[in-house]
Design a protein around this motif. Structure first.
Motif, PDB file in Angstrom:
ATOM      1  N   LEU A 167       0.820  -1.207   0.000  1.00  0.00           N
ATOM      2  CA  LEU A 167       0.000   0.000   0.000  1.00  0.00           C
ATOM      3  C   LEU A 167       0.855   1.259   0.000  1.00  0.00           C
ATOM      4  O   LEU A 167       0.436   2.296  -0.530  1.00  0.00           O
ATOM      5  N   ALA A 168       2.041   1.194   0.568  1.00  0.00           N
ATOM      6  CA  ALA A 168       2.908   2.368   0.627  1.00  0.00           C
ATOM      7  C   ALA A 168       3.240   2.904  -0.761  1.00  0.00           C
ATOM      8  O   ALA A 168       3.487   4.105  -0.926  1.00  0.00           O
ATOM      9  N   TRP A 169       3.235   2.028  -1.764  1.00  0.00           N
ATOM     10  CA  TRP A 169       3.560   2.478  -3.121  1.00  0.00           C
ATOM     11  C   TRP A 169       2.527   3.455  -3.669  1.00  0.00           C
ATOM     12  O   TRP A 169       2.828   4.263  -4.545  1.00  0.00           O
ATOM     13  N   THR A 170       1.283   3.401  -3.150  1.00  0.00           N
ATOM     14  CA  THR A 170       0.301   4.384  -3.594  1.00  0.00           C
ATOM     15  C   THR A 170       0.703   5.775  -3.123  1.00  0.00           C
ATOM     16  O   THR A 170       0.582   6.755  -3.870  1.00  0.00           O
ATOM     17  N   SER A 171       1.188   5.871  -1.895  1.00  0.00           N
ATOM     18  CA  SER A 171       1.608   7.179  -1.388  1.00  0.00           C
ATOM     19  C   SER A 171       2.901   7.637  -2.055  1.00  0.00           C
ATOM     20  O   SER A 171       3.119   8.838  -2.239  1.00  0.00           O
ATOM     21  N   VAL A 172       3.761   6.682  -2.427  1.00  0.00           N
ATOM     22  CA  VAL A 172       4.979   7.050  -3.155  1.00  0.00           C
ATOM     23  C   VAL A 172       4.616   7.687  -4.495  1.00  0.00           C
ATOM     24  O   VAL A 172       5.180   8.716  -4.886  1.00  0.00           O
ATOM     25  N   LEU A 173       3.661   7.078  -5.196  1.00  0.00           N
ATOM     26  CA  LEU A 173       3.242   7.633  -6.488  1.00  0.00           C
ATOM     27  C   LEU A 173       2.673   9.036  -6.316  1.00  0.00           C
ATOM     28  O   LEU A 173       3.012   9.957  -7.077  1.00  0.00           O
TER      29      LEU A 173
END
Length: 267
Positions: A167-173
């Motif tokens: 899920l952290a990759w959504t915030s990275v994007l």
């Protein structure tokens, strides 16, 4: 030798383990910042405890007849809710480093190109593990009991961390696409607040209207909360765990490549 667009790499120690060492160093840098900015602990310590106490003692009697009964049901949901909101700290931290010029300074160092990104994610996984352990300890002080044994409890923590990384990759994007940390935070609240509330994290979806029940049953928050309940307190495990892993894989496969591409363009 040039590595991923950064400066020369020192020949000492070679390059095989350099990305791992760079990632570990930058992850430690992020964790050490807590010493200089104790307010970071609010998101990972004080806020989770506050939610746990409020949900247990304010809603417990109305929801389950007693705070103790509701605690058994709600603690996994509170852990999942906290995890989802805490993942936004990854994006907020990355965007802050970019807008304040930290990445410009790192670019001049002999480090792997993606180690600042990997270091931030690694540090936030450590913070997530701390928050999960803290909520479990406080929950047990309040009366929650793990009925399934240490192996299942460790499996629950592992599943939570796997989902947190995905899920952290959504915030990275989002962090790579917006201009300020505040916008990352706004995005997280607008997206995750309705997803966590319209789920089985805090109430049984069977009590919801039919259209909302259908959404709640496929909501990853519901599936992950049910998986953690099963692993900690007993109950169905195979289905919720499998679907939680499917959601994790889907989020990772979709958002990690998009985030890496956006990261390359921005830094």
């Amino acid at each position: 030798m040039r590595v991923s667009g950064f400066s020369r790499v020192s020949p000492r120690g070679g390059t095989a383990t350099m990305p791992l060492r760079n990632t570990a160093t930058l992850a430690w840098r992020t964790l050490v910042q807590i010493k200089h900015n104790p307010f970071e602990l609010i998101d990972f310590s004080i806020q989770p405890i506050m939610f746990l106490l409020l949900f247990t003692y304010v809603f417990g009697g109305a929801m389950a007849g007693s705070p103790a009964e509701y605690l058994t049901f709600a603690l996994p949901g509170i852990i999942v809710q906290n995890l989802m909101f805490a993942t936004m700290n990854t994006g907020i931290g990355l965007n802050t480093d970019i807008t304040k010029g930290v990445f410009d300074r790192l670019r001049s160092l002999p480090i792997s190109r993606f180690s600042p990104l990997a270091g931030r994610i690694t540090a936030d996984v450590v913070k997530q593990a701390w928050a999960i352990a803290l909520l479990l300890v406080i929950g047990m002080i309040l009366g929650f009991r793990i009925e399934t044994g240490p192996a299942a409890a460790l499996a629950a923590v592992g599943l939570l961390l796997v989902f947190a990384v995905a899920l952290a990759w959504t915030s990275v994007l989002v962090a790579m696409l917006v201009s300020s940390p505040e916008k990352v935070q706004i995005f997280g609240f607008v997206l995750y607040f309705p997803i966590t509330m319209a789920s089985g994290a805090f109430v049984d979806p069977a009590t919801m209207p039919g259209w909302l029940q259908a959404f709640a049953e496929v909501n990853p928050t519901t599936l992950l909360a049910d998986a953690v309940r099963g692993l900690l307190s007993g109950g169905p495990v195979a289905g919720p765990v499998t679907w939680s892993l499917v959601w994790s894989a889907g989020l990772l496969l979709i958002f990690a490549p998009l985030s890496v591409r956006a990261f390359r363009r921005r830094v």
